[in-house]
Write a protein that holds these residues in place. Structure first.
Motif, short mmCIF file in Angstrom:
data_model
loop_
_atom_site.label_atom_id
_atom_site.label_comp_id
_atom_site.label_asym_id
_atom_site.label_seq_id
_atom_site.Cartn_x
_atom_site.Cartn_y
_atom_site.Cartn_z
N VAL A 74 0.84 -1.20 0.00
CA VAL A 74 0.00 0.00 0.00
C VAL A 74 0.88 1.25 0.00
CG1 VAL A 74 -1.69 1.34 1.30
CG2 VAL A 74 -1.96 -1.14 1.12
N CYS A 75 1.90 1.28 0.85
CA CYS A 75 2.80 2.43 0.90
C CYS A 75 3.53 2.61 -0.43
CB CYS A 75 3.80 2.26 2.04
SG CYS A 75 3.08 2.44 3.69
N ASP A 76 3.98 1.53 -1.03
CA ASP A 76 4.66 1.61 -2.33
C ASP A 76 3.73 2.21 -3.38
OD1 ASP A 76 6.95 0.53 -1.28
OD2 ASP A 76 6.64 -1.48 -2.09
N ALA A 77 2.46 1.79 -3.36
CA ALA A 77 1.49 2.31 -4.34
C ALA A 77 1.28 3.80 -4.17
CB ALA A 77 0.17 1.56 -4.21
N ALA A 120 -1.86 4.90 -6.09
CA ALA A 120 -3.03 4.96 -5.22
C ALA A 120 -3.13 6.37 -4.67
CB ALA A 120 -2.92 3.94 -4.08
N ASP A 121 -4.36 6.82 -4.40
CA ASP A 121 -4.59 8.14 -3.83
C ASP A 121 -4.69 8.06 -2.31
OD1 ASP A 121 -4.90 9.43 -6.44
OD2 ASP A 121 -6.79 8.32 -6.55
N ILE A 122 -5.32 7.00 -1.82
CA ILE A 122 -5.54 6.81 -0.39
C ILE A 122 -5.18 5.38 -0.02
CG2 ILE A 122 -7.32 6.65 1.40
CD1 ILE A 122 -8.68 9.02 0.24
N GLY A 123 -4.60 5.21 1.15
CA GLY A 123 -4.26 3.88 1.62
C GLY A 123 -4.57 3.72 3.10
N ALA A 145 2.22 3.35 11.64
CA ALA A 145 2.11 4.80 11.48
C ALA A 145 3.24 5.33 10.61
CB ALA A 145 2.10 5.48 12.85
N PRO A 146 3.33 4.90 9.36
CA PRO A 146 4.44 5.34 8.51
C PRO A 146 4.36 6.82 8.16
CG PRO A 146 2.80 4.17 7.21
CD PRO A 146 2.39 4.02 8.65
N GLU A 147 5.50 7.46 8.08
CA GLU A 147 5.59 8.85 7.66
C GLU A 147 6.23 8.88 6.28
OE1 GLU A 147 4.23 11.32 9.15
OE2 GLU A 147 3.71 10.35 11.06
N LEU A 148 5.46 9.25 5.26
CA LEU A 148 5.94 9.26 3.89
C LEU A 148 5.95 10.68 3.36
CD1 LEU A 148 3.84 6.22 2.55
CD2 LEU A 148 6.16 6.19 3.48
N ASN A 149 6.96 11.00 2.59
CA ASN A 149 7.08 12.34 2.01
C ASN A 149 5.92 12.61 1.06
OD1 ASN A 149 8.31 14.84 1.48
ND2 ASN A 149 9.28 14.02 -0.36
N GLY A 150 5.25 13.75 1.26
CA GLY A 150 4.14 14.12 0.39
C GLY A 150 2.87 13.36 0.66
N VAL A 151 2.78 12.72 1.82
CA VAL A 151 1.61 11.91 2.16
C VAL A 151 1.08 12.32 3.52
CG1 VAL A 151 0.75 9.57 2.61
CG2 VAL A 151 2.41 9.96 0.77
N MET A 172 -4.64 5.89 8.18
CA MET A 172 -5.06 6.21 6.82
C MET A 172 -4.07 7.21 6.24
SD MET A 172 -8.74 7.43 5.25
CE MET A 172 -8.98 8.75 6.46
N LEU A 173 -3.68 6.99 5.00
CA LEU A 173 -2.72 7.85 4.31
C LEU A 173 -3.36 8.40 3.04
CD1 LEU A 173 0.30 5.37 4.45
CD2 LEU A 173 -0.25 7.15 6.12
N MET A 174 -3.00 9.64 2.68
CA MET A 174 -3.50 10.23 1.43
C MET A 174 -2.41 11.07 0.79
SD MET A 174 -6.91 12.51 0.66
CE MET A 174 -6.40 14.01 1.53
N ARG A 175 -2.21 10.89 -0.49
CA ARG A 175 -1.25 11.72 -1.22
C ARG A 175 -1.70 13.18 -1.18
NH1 ARG A 175 2.32 9.85 -4.96
NH2 ARG A 175 1.88 11.62 -6.32
N GLU A 176 -0.76 14.09 -0.95
CA GLU A 176 -1.09 15.51 -0.90
C GLU A 176 -1.47 16.04 -2.27
OE1 GLU A 176 2.29 17.34 0.89
OE2 GLU A 176 1.80 16.63 2.91
N ARG A 177 -0.95 15.41 -3.32
CA ARG A 177 -1.30 15.81 -4.68
C ARG A 177 -1.99 14.65 -5.37
NH1 ARG A 177 3.63 18.52 -7.78
NH2 ARG A 177 1.90 18.91 -9.22
N THR A 178 -3.27 14.80 -5.63
CA THR A 178 -4.04 13.78 -6.33
C THR A 178 -4.72 14.41 -7.54
OG1 THR A 178 -6.07 14.16 -5.06
CG2 THR A 178 -4.49 12.56 -4.17
N LEU A 179 -5.10 13.58 -8.49
CA LEU A 179 -5.71 14.10 -9.71
C LEU A 179 -7.09 14.67 -9.42
CD1 LEU A 179 -5.29 14.43 -12.73
CD2 LEU A 179 -6.28 12.14 -13.07
N PHE A 180 -7.81 14.07 -8.45
CA PHE A 180 -9.15 14.53 -8.10
C PHE A 180 -9.21 14.77 -6.59
CE2 PHE A 180 -9.54 11.88 -11.90
CZ PHE A 180 -10.18 12.75 -12.78
#
Length: 297
Positions: A133-136, A142-145, A150-156, A265-273
Motif C-alpha cells: 500500500v505504501c509503495d502504491a 493509489a490516492d488513499i491507503g 504509522a508510517p511517515e511518507l514524504n508528500g503523504v 489512513m494515508l493520502m497523497r497531498e497531490r491527487t488528480l481529483f
C-alpha cells in the motif's frame, strides 16, 4: 540513441520466451525486426544481454536488465491505463488500497456513500499488505491507503484510525485455547509459533525475537489461517484481524504481551481529483472507529 519503451518490451518478450520466433509472434513482429531491435539495445549498452544468438540464456547484465525492464514496463502500462481510465471517467477516478482486515470494514460503507454522491465516479479498490500500500502511494498508483502502523511518507498525509491489541490465535480445540490462564510465550513457541508480516509492529523484544526466528513464516493471510486451523500451529495477530478468521479459530491474550497495532489512513497531498480524495477521507474518519479502538483489551 535513447532506450525506448518498445526496446524494453522486445527484450523482455525474448528473454521470457527464450527464442526470437515465439517472442515475435507474441508481439506481432517478424523475428528479423525483433533481432534488429535487440542489436540496437545491446549496441547502446555496449555489452551483450544474451550469451549466444539463440537467445536462450541471459548474461549477468541481461538478468539485471530484465528485472529493471519488467518493473519499468509494469509502471508504464499502469500509467497508460490510468490515463485512459481518467479520460473515460467524467466525475473522476479514486484509487484506494487497504490492508485486507480493514478493506471489508471500510470499502462497502464508504464506497456506497460516495457512489450515491458521485453517480459517475469510478473507484479502483484493492487490498494489499502495508508495504505494498505504501509503495502504491509513493509511486502514485493509489490516492488513499489504509495500513498497519504509522508510517511517515514524504508528500503523504496521515491520520490514526484506531489501535488493537496483539494476541495468540489458535484452533478452537488446541490445548492453548482450552487452558484457563492466558498462555505464555514459551508455550506458544512450543506449540509451533508461525511468523507473519505484522510481527514487526510488536515492541516486546522477546516476543518479536521469537516470531523473527520462527521456523516457518507465512506472509499470506489465507495460508496462515489454513495452517493455524490444522491445529498444529499457532500465531500472533491483532484482534481485528482475528475477527475476520473462521469460527474454528480463537483469539486469546498472551501473557506478557501488551503491544498494540495502530491502523492509519494515508493520502497523497497531490491527487488528480482532490475533492474525491477528501470526500473519501472524511467518510472514513466518520466511521465508528471507537467501537474498534481498544479491541482485544
Amino acid at each position: 540513441m535513447t532506450i525506448r519503451i518498445e526496446m524494453l518490451r522486445a527484450f523482455v518478450a525474448v528473454a521470457q520466451a527464450g527464442n526470437l520466433a515465439q517472442a515475435a509472434a507474441q508481439l506481432g513482429r517478424t523475428p528479423s525486426a525483433l533481432s534488429m531491435t535487440l542489436k540496437q539495445l545491446e549496441a547502446h549498452l555496449g555489452r551483450p544481454l544474451f550469451e549466444s544468438d539463440r537467445k536462450s540464456r541471459l548474461t549477468p547484465l541481461g538478468a539485471h536488465v530484465l528485472e529493471l525492464a519488467q518493473a519499468e514496463l509494469r509502471q508504464f502500462d499502469f500509467t497508460v491505463r490510468a490515463i485512459e481510465t481518467s479520460a473515460r471517467s467524467p466525475e473522476g477516478v479514486l484509487r484506494v488500497a487497504s490492508i485486507p482486515s480493514m478493506a471489508s470494514f471500510v470499502f462497502p460503507a464508504v464506497i456506497t456513500r460516495l457512489a450515491g454522491r458521485y453517480p459517475r465516479l469510478r473507484v479502483e479498490a484493492c487490498d494489499a499488505d502495508s508495504r505494498q500500500v505504501c509503495d502504491a502511494l509513493v509511486r502514485g498508483q493509489a490516492d488513499i491507503g489504509i495500513v498497519s502502523g504509522a508510517p511517515e511518507l514524504n508528500g503523504v498525509r496521515r491520520t490514526g484510525l484506531f489501535s488493537d491489541r496483539f494476541g495468540l490465535v489458535c484452533a478452537r480445540g488446541h490445548p492453548l485455547a482450552c487452558q484457563a490462564e492466558a498462555p505464555g510465550l514459551e508455550e506458544a513457541v512450543a506449540a509451533g509459533l508461525l511468523g507473519n508480516t505484522l510481527q514487526g509492529l510488536i515492541s516486546e523484544g522477546a516476543v518479536r525475537s521469537a516470531l523473527e526466528t520462527a521456523r516457518v513464516t507465512v506472509p499470506n493471510t489465507l495460508s496462515l489461517i489454513a495452517m493455524v486451523s490444522s491445529g498444529e500451529w499457532v500465531t500472533i495477530l491483532p484482534a481485528s484481524v482475528a475477527e475476520l478468521m473462521p469460527a474454528s479459530l480463537v483469539f486469546r491474550p498472551l501473557a506478557g504481551l501488551s503491544s498494540r497495532r495502530e491502523v492509519s489512513m494515508l493520502m497523497r497531498e497531490r491527487t488528480l481529483f482532490p475533492e474525491l480524495a477528501e470526500a473519501f477521507w472524511q467518510e472514513v474518519c466518520a466511521l465508528p472507529w471507537q467501537r474498534r479502538d481498544g479491541a482485544g483489551a
